[in-house]
Design a protein around this motif. Structure first.
Motif, short mmCIF file in Angstrom:
data_model
loop_
_atom_site.label_atom_id
_atom_site.label_comp_id
_atom_site.label_asym_id
_atom_site.label_seq_id
_atom_site.Cartn_x
_atom_site.Cartn_y
_atom_site.Cartn_z
N UNK A 246 -40.56 28.36 -14.03
CA UNK A 246 -39.81 27.22 -14.57
C UNK A 246 -39.49 26.16 -13.53
N UNK A 247 -39.52 26.54 -12.26
CA UNK A 247 -39.20 25.57 -11.20
C UNK A 247 -40.43 24.76 -10.80
N UNK A 280 -26.14 24.64 -2.30
CA UNK A 280 -26.99 23.71 -1.56
C UNK A 280 -28.27 23.59 -2.37
N UNK A 281 -28.65 22.37 -2.65
CA UNK A 281 -29.74 22.17 -3.61
C UNK A 281 -30.84 21.28 -3.06
N UNK A 282 -32.06 21.55 -3.47
CA UNK A 282 -33.11 20.56 -3.25
C UNK A 282 -33.91 20.40 -4.53
N UNK A 284 -37.12 20.10 -7.13
CA UNK A 284 -38.24 21.02 -7.40
C UNK A 284 -39.52 20.55 -6.72
N UNK B 259 -36.57 32.59 -16.14
CA UNK B 259 -35.76 31.39 -15.95
C UNK B 259 -35.69 30.93 -14.50
N UNK B 261 -36.68 32.05 -10.05
CA UNK B 261 -37.16 33.02 -9.07
C UNK B 261 -36.14 33.11 -7.95
N UNK B 262 -36.23 34.18 -7.18
CA UNK B 262 -35.37 34.31 -6.02
C UNK B 262 -36.20 34.92 -4.90
N UNK D 274 -32.64 30.56 -4.61
CA UNK D 274 -32.82 30.76 -6.06
C UNK D 274 -33.48 29.50 -6.62
N UNK D 275 -34.62 29.70 -7.29
CA UNK D 275 -35.40 28.59 -7.84
C UNK D 275 -35.13 28.52 -9.34
N UNK D 276 -34.48 27.45 -9.78
CA UNK D 276 -34.17 27.31 -11.19
C UNK D 276 -34.95 26.19 -11.83
N UNK D 277 -34.69 25.98 -13.13
CA UNK D 277 -35.47 24.99 -13.86
C UNK D 277 -35.08 23.57 -13.47
N UNK D 278 -33.93 23.41 -12.80
CA UNK D 278 -33.53 22.06 -12.43
C UNK D 278 -33.48 21.85 -10.93
N UNK D 279 -33.11 22.88 -10.18
CA UNK D 279 -32.95 22.73 -8.75
C UNK D 279 -33.35 24.01 -8.03
N UNK D 280 -33.54 23.88 -6.76
CA UNK D 280 -33.69 25.03 -5.87
C UNK D 280 -32.37 25.16 -5.11
N UNK D 281 -31.80 26.34 -5.12
CA UNK D 281 -30.44 26.48 -4.61
C UNK D 281 -30.31 27.59 -3.58
#
Lengths: 353, 353, 353, 353
Positions: A246-247, A280-282, A284, B259, B261-262, D274-281
């Motif tokens: 999803x990322x 902390x975010x970056x 995709x 949903x 990945x980690x 953690x890689x999500x559908x909106x951001x990587x955190x």
């Protein structure tokens, strides 16, 4: 092979004149790349949907738009063709183009039938035209840096490879039904990358797979696969493919060797990190292959044009196109029979092809 | 179970009194951790090499040092034992300690014979003592964060796991000869981690392996292995192990889910990056398990002491100790027979045990 | 302003016809960008060294090459000019182009004399032509993402800015002698970036500087500078510039705000990391502005062409070109007088200009 | 100085016997560190709130707890004292301890009055006792790695330093009112770090500052400051401090030099992304100095105990404690007078002290 030149000008004026067969998304990517390449000129574009060919011609200033690909290979002004038509037409067009003495750049696959692949490659060989397959990842800076590290001895002898290749989301079911399945449609790119970076042939494959999507399961396909590899040079490897991350589009690779290791990360639209009160975010990674491999698509076309113009070998050969299909057959067989399959079983066997 | 207390003081004065069996490197790691734990007191240490027991006693202020582990389990002041002796003594000591009503913390493995494992676990169960196995990685902040992400739904349903577990260099041949081989000696930790983070049992394994070291090959062992996994919940996974990564101890893990990945990276001695005229460099990761898992070793001992003091379940059970051994047998069989092996073949089969 | 169109075609056929003044490195960068922009057409190129103009014309298929820039602004087919000539000619060409009704894209600086800048801007204003200054960094994806974070409230109210801007190596002394010095030649880009990302005007500057190079010191210049800033909105900031970073072109920026922070890293040619027995290494960042800002150069030209074609405001105005020069004067004065200098002292003062 | 030993045992039995003055948070941090140090023994703890002393004594097994710090320095069993009492008592206790021949570890500051600092240092010098100041960051692995890079020549001659030092949130106003202000309370740590990593004295400072908090402004303090530095060796530097970074405790540092650069990042509780559908955190950094510098606090105490036990110089001297206070005065003066202040103005001037 002698390529056509506009006049008897010196070689610096040599321009490779090309015909595009298939004016869809990837055809247009190649048109754009060729429009930026002063050594190339697209002189004709064909598409069964002739409106698409005409729109493409207008967009990129191509003088001629036709419906029938045979008009392209018949055209004496054409030095080579770029085959971007549906997969099941590749075999026929390759045969036609080769017999007409036109150099060939062909999107993957050549075919999914090994006999037809062999026939196409034999015809190409007899005709003496250049042939390059569209494995654009070979032109990506990240994968090239890994290959350089491995081939240049930066990590010693390679022990173990890991490729991760995840798409953002599964394609439509209609596409999947005629795609040949995950091993053919998706993992052939990764089989090619495995050979490219390790620099040795794969001799055995073992597949494990699952499906998280009932509709995909229902059409007999899988969504998630792990294929272990053994290489001729003694290294082992594993490819992980998944139809959904999803990322975004996730394309990574690592090689562990006797003197070190090398890995690559994804490409991102920017390098910004935002630090908030909770995380902390970056942003995709670049979301799909058109963005991720934009430069690679341009560079593979430069490479093909140069190979034609300078009469040098192409960077991705017909055999490079055949072997991943063989490996996809082997992976399929491994999954069906719950066992390790030697690649030779496919190359010389009879059951699958 | 009632644990012994120094006097009839309120529970806050409860101190768990422990005996150490085996005063080698890992025994001393546990002594150090226990010396920092106000809820625990080491009252006796045993080692077949009694000088080692005495040195350990002096170093950590332990009042009693003996040669025979039976003197530990006979000691009425001892609530529990920490088994750090050679692997082939674990079975006998577990039986003795359980029968003596002593709680047990045991370094891995329980045993490499499934019948003896079952016998040990049955004896523990009958005696009612606490039993915790020394899978210290479960207490590492990185692996715990992955488990939290998976179990807490941060990445949805898990699709695919990848574990990379590379040692800096192979141990001495003498060690390897009696180690049980890579699947038993090394990958059991990773099998445990796979179950821990995915939270589902492994049902099938498929192994691919190679060896880069002739001496290791000569003793019938491998250096580099890839084991694919299928989990009960439908997920797949792959563990990569290698005996040699010149840049240090490499312990990474990724889970891809519906949903998100980690992934986790290694731990480093510092965060410095040095930018030079040719390269950008950083120092190597923490080099081996004693450094990498320093805090985890301390925390697993806190966890064991708490489980005993509070009469709560231990964090790593006897079954957690058995299953990785079963999986190692399955991987061995898979490698021998070049096929996928169902874990049930080992659990209920007769050929291997 | 009405821009010329080839014919009375609908607006989608509008093409902005441009003349290039100055056929050096940056002029060619713009020619390449414009050659890829279907909305633009370069119809003439001028260079005092007419051979350079002719070579450029041939390379990019420009129909006319001349020596005198006045031939460009006299040409009725020209809608706008791209000024890439030496800095000391900018003022005169801006006046000429504006009076001739030609839209203007001008490389920085407008001038280093504030009176002449004011005169140029006044003439542009009277003529009504579009004017865009060549601060290409504003079009870079990293800096844009920072601006978006700050302006979009992702980090709350900005408290403090830090810009690092290091060149790989000092330019030749000959260049430095006529460059205006580090504050004018180098830091004006960073002053612009400070305004761009914080979105508030700078009211005070305080400079500290040193020189590590005797020759640069001898010509009265500095190599390494720190300039602290106060913004109208209460934020503070600091710019660090250095003429030499052996690892390459280093362009980073951070903003700390009431609800978070944002930073950006450099761009690299690939994402590979190589793990060796002594260090973990990656390749150096993209080495200099031509590589680092390749896409930004293309995008600023798209932006200018769009502003002309659609009669919308340009992205970088004349005032955006003036203010960094004012700030450079203020920084110079601060360094000379060892004190904080209010920007108003320069804007309304008389001593420096 | 001869330190007391328990008996006439060989030196390996030497134990440094210490008294803790101040049983608050930092006093307990030192007690914990000393409890783990086999070369040290805490024999007495004093706190004006004697209940705190008693609680501390019980927690760490310290045999004696008293109210009056004079009882500590009178105690013949005490080799040295650890001063963790309020800042305004440091001067008096240092004088008393030095005159009593007790080695001194003192939390920062010695005092904020330069005359009293000089008096304290003179008394220490006359008495010949060891003196170490509590700049724990010098023992942090990240800062030590930077110092090693700079001092070891990995980056050539240092050109420019940047320190970022942000707290998660401002302390209570009541604390701030008596804190001495940001330059004294917060930036003295950073002034020390600047000297520590560059290895040269600071000769000039120039301050710029702002406040985002009305209550802090009302008490005459600032929240956000930028202080530029010039070093004796020609390098320049800049320290950025802020009382609030919502994402946590941010402690970073970079040095650019003639042959390269070095930077450090923050420390995190885990390495998970953690890689999500909106951001990587990823999770926030370790939140405050007690977590961030946990190991550094332990190591500074080991260093002090070793200096006493082995009669070697301490790692942080009295002069290391004085100079940051001088620099804080200089920064204050610079901010008041909007100008660069030479450090010599403070050292030899009369106005501020």
């Amino acid at each position: 092979m002698v390529i056509a030149t506009d006049t008897e000008m010196p070689t610096t004026r040599q321009v490779v004149r090309l015909g595009i067969i298939g004016a869809g998304r990837i055809g247009q990517v190649h048109c754009l790349a060729l429009s930026r390449n002063p050594k190339a000129e697209v002189v004709i574009v064909a598409d069964f949907f002739v409106k698409a060919a005409e729109a493409c011609a207008q967009k990129f200033g191509i003088p001629s738009a036709v419906q029938d690909w045979k008009d392209v290979i018949r055209n004496p002004a054409v030095d080579g063709v770029i085959i971007c038509s549906p997969s099941d037409t590749h075999h026929e067009i390759i045969l036609g183009a080769a017999k007409a003495g036109k150099h060939i750049f062909c999107e993957k696959p050549i075919d999914y039938n090994l006999k037809r692949i062999d026939e196409a490659l034999a015809t190409v060989a007899q005709s003496g035209v250049k042939f390059q397959l569209g494995f654009q990842r070979r032109f990506d800076a990240n994968f090239q840096r890994v290959r350089q590290a491995v081939q240049g001895g930066e990590i010693g002898e390679p022990f173990m490879l890991n490729i991760k290749s995840f798409d953002p989301a599964p394609p439509p079911l209609a596409y999947l039904k005629q795609s040949g399945g995950l091993f053919f449609d998706m993992m052939t790119h990764d089989f090619d990358m495995a050979r490219f970076v390790v620099g040795s042939e794969i001799t055995e494959v073992t597949a494990t797979a699952t499906s998280f999507d009932k509709e995909i399961t229902a059409i007999g396909d899988i969504t998630t696969a792990i294929v272990s590899l053994k290489f001729e040079n003694g290294a082992v490897g594993v490819i992980q493919c998944c139809r959904k991350a999803v990322y975004g589009y996730d394309q990574r690779l690592e090689v562990l060797g006797s003197e070190g290791a090398v890995d690559i990360n994804n490409n991102y639209p920017n390098t910004a990190t935002v630090y908030g009160a909770d995380k902390i975010k970056r942003d995709l990674p670049l979301n799909f292959f058109m963005d991720r491999y934009k430069q690679a698509y341009e560079d593979e076309m430069i490479s093909f044009v140069d190979a034609v113009a300078n009469d040098t070998p192409t960077a991705v050969t017909g055999m490079d196109g055949k072997i991943p299909v063989v490996l996809a057959f082997a992976a399929t067989k491994s999954l069906q029979e719950n066992r390790t399959v030697k690649v030779n079983e496919i190359l010389y066997g009879k059951s699958v092809m």
